[in-house]
Motif scaffolding. Structure first.
Motif, mmCIF file in Angstrom:
data_model
loop_
_atom_site.group_PDB
_atom_site.id
_atom_site.type_symbol
_atom_site.label_atom_id
_atom_site.label_comp_id
_atom_site.label_asym_id
_atom_site.label_seq_id
_atom_site.Cartn_x
_atom_site.Cartn_y
_atom_site.Cartn_z
ATOM 1 N N UNK A 215 0.917 -1.195 -0.066
ATOM 2 C CA UNK A 215 0.033 -0.050 -0.149
ATOM 3 C C UNK A 215 0.808 1.292 0.281
ATOM 4 N N UNK A 216 0.350 2.494 -0.568
ATOM 5 C CA UNK A 216 0.983 3.759 -0.791
ATOM 6 C C UNK A 216 1.311 4.365 0.394
ATOM 7 N N UNK A 217 0.571 4.058 1.428
ATOM 8 C CA UNK A 217 0.388 4.936 2.630
ATOM 9 C C UNK A 217 1.056 4.152 3.862
ATOM 10 N N UNK A 218 1.810 3.128 3.548
ATOM 11 C CA UNK A 218 2.561 2.258 4.535
ATOM 12 C C UNK A 218 4.202 2.427 3.841
ATOM 13 N N UNK A 219 5.159 2.591 4.785
ATOM 14 C CA UNK A 219 6.531 2.814 4.320
ATOM 15 C C UNK A 219 7.164 1.515 3.979
ATOM 16 N N UNK A 220 8.046 1.564 3.104
ATOM 17 C CA UNK A 220 8.647 0.339 2.518
ATOM 18 C C UNK A 220 9.970 0.383 2.824
ATOM 19 N N UNK A 221 10.770 -0.362 3.830
ATOM 20 C CA UNK A 221 12.020 -0.389 3.988
ATOM 21 C C UNK A 221 12.838 -1.765 3.705
ATOM 22 N N UNK A 222 13.858 -1.688 3.189
ATOM 23 C CA UNK A 222 14.658 -2.846 2.626
ATOM 24 C C UNK A 222 15.469 -2.872 3.367
ATOM 25 N N UNK A 223 15.954 -4.221 4.013
ATOM 26 C CA UNK A 223 16.930 -4.622 4.784
ATOM 27 C C UNK A 223 17.891 -5.831 4.110
ATOM 28 N N UNK A 224 19.233 -5.563 3.937
ATOM 29 C CA UNK A 224 20.186 -6.338 3.276
ATOM 30 C C UNK A 224 21.219 -6.979 4.199
ATOM 31 N N UNK A 225 20.863 -8.248 4.513
ATOM 32 C CA UNK A 225 21.639 -8.932 5.605
ATOM 33 C C UNK A 225 22.204 -10.358 5.199
ATOM 34 N N UNK A 226 21.906 -11.475 6.059
ATOM 35 C CA UNK A 226 23.038 -12.607 5.642
ATOM 36 C C UNK A 226 21.699 -13.701 5.901
ATOM 37 N N UNK A 227 22.231 -14.782 5.514
ATOM 38 C CA UNK A 227 21.484 -16.145 5.658
ATOM 39 C C UNK A 227 20.932 -16.529 6.980
ATOM 40 N N UNK A 228 22.176 -16.562 7.872
ATOM 41 C CA UNK A 228 21.629 -17.219 9.288
ATOM 42 C C UNK A 228 20.760 -16.092 10.074
ATOM 43 N N UNK A 229 21.136 -14.869 9.767
ATOM 44 C CA UNK A 229 20.552 -13.741 10.568
ATOM 45 C C UNK A 229 18.999 -13.538 9.994
ATOM 46 N N UNK A 230 18.961 -13.552 8.811
ATOM 47 C CA UNK A 230 17.535 -13.455 8.307
ATOM 48 C C UNK A 230 16.642 -14.674 8.519
ATOM 49 N N UNK A 231 17.275 -15.740 8.508
ATOM 50 C CA UNK A 231 16.470 -17.174 8.696
ATOM 51 C C UNK A 231 15.845 -16.868 10.206
ATOM 52 N N UNK A 232 16.979 -16.587 11.088
ATOM 53 C CA UNK A 232 16.363 -16.454 12.645
ATOM 54 C C UNK A 232 15.321 -15.456 12.728
ATOM 55 N N UNK A 233 15.453 -14.501 12.110
ATOM 56 C CA UNK A 233 14.628 -13.375 12.289
ATOM 57 C C UNK A 233 13.180 -13.899 11.562
ATOM 58 N N UNK A 234 13.382 -14.160 10.314
ATOM 59 C CA UNK A 234 12.087 -14.997 9.994
ATOM 60 C C UNK A 234 11.322 -15.992 10.820
ATOM 61 N N UNK A 235 11.958 -16.910 11.525
ATOM 62 C CA UNK A 235 11.255 -17.834 12.450
ATOM 63 C C UNK A 235 10.917 -16.808 13.787
ATOM 64 N N UNK A 236 11.517 -15.921 14.160
ATOM 65 C CA UNK A 236 11.204 -15.069 15.224
ATOM 66 C C UNK A 236 9.774 -14.339 15.101
#
Length: 257
Positions: A215-236
């Motif tokens: 949606x246009x009225x919701x901010x979009x933030x891109x985060x570039x990181x690493x496999x283990x960090x992102x996998x743990x964040x996804x599961x969190x």
């Protein structure tokens, strides 16, 4: 992946991690409620795109130090360039990466195709899980069995003991989750937008296959990181309202999101 959290109670300039019980989740599961009286019926929303860095030297050669200076391979630079081209027409309000070279270079490829108003910001909290110097030494001499023993402590990775185990000088899985939650709290506090009701795009019970339909009225933030960090964040995120940690088979390939 889309979700919202309210962090209005976090003081400016601080990122103290509240207990999960202090975060009241909206009925639709997409946001959390403000603790302030004037916004007691509103929730804060944001759209995040989580991207893994392009192929780095340590991805193809375990003898290469995977620390801050780990650069992209020739193939990795091509991957980053294609990523930037694919994201050229996607509205991006802010972009963050870890301070590791492989993530910064990948993120910069997205910045380069956008207007000069988009500036890359780095956070050390977005670094890959640290396994400690002893594990790194074992990897450099190709002693993978010893490295695995140090990393896991002999515990099953999915066990409570395994998730709490810290290799010498390194981080546990729960340490990585705490870093990830801290980052989310900071970003939502800084960029999240209060809305009286969830955007319909976030209510559709289907995976979002493109970064364009948010949606246009919701901010979009891109985060570039690493496999283990992102996998743990996804599961969190999967585990946010759960009593126990939720496991998944997720694994981020290079430049996957």
């Amino acid at each position: 992946m889309t979700f919202g959290l309210d962090l209005s109670y976090v003081q400016q300039g601080t990122c103290n991690v509240p207990e999960k019980g202090e975060v009241e989740v909206s009925p639709d599961g997409l946001g959390t409620q403000s603790n302030s009286e004037d916004k007691d019926t509103m929730y804060k929303y944001a759209v995040f795109s989580f991207i893994r860095h392009a192929q780095s030297e340590s991805n193809v050669d375990s003898c290469v130090d995977s620390g801050l200076g780990d650069e992209l391979t020739t193939r990795g630079h091509d991957q980053a360039r294609r990523l930037g081209q694919n994201w050229a027409n996607i509205r991006t309000d802010s972009i963050y990466s870890s301070d590791m070279a492989r993530a910064k270079t990948t993120a910069q490829a997205i910045v380069d195709v956008h207007s000069s108003t988009l500036e890359l910001k780095t956070l050390s909290l977005l670094r890959e899980q640290g396994h400690g110097p002893e594990v790194e030494k074992c990897m450099r001499r190709s002693d993978y069995s010893k490295a695995r023993q140090l990393r896991t402590g002999g515990y099953a990775p999915s066990s409570q003991e395994g998730r709490l185990h810290r290799p010498p000088g390194g981080e546990s899985a729960t340490d990585v989750v705490e870093r990830g939650v801290l980052v989310l709290q900071y970003l939502i506090h800084r960029y999240g937008r209060y809305l009286p009701s969830p955007p319909t795009e976030l209510l559709e019970d289907r995976p979002i296959q493109s970064a364009n339909p948010f949606p246009d009225d919701v901010p979009h933030i891109v985060v570039v990181s690493h496999n283990l960090f992102l996998s743990e964040l996804y599961e969190a995120l999967l585990s946010w309202n759960a009593e126990q940690h939720c496991y998944s088979e997720i694994e981020y390939g290079n430049t996957h999101w």
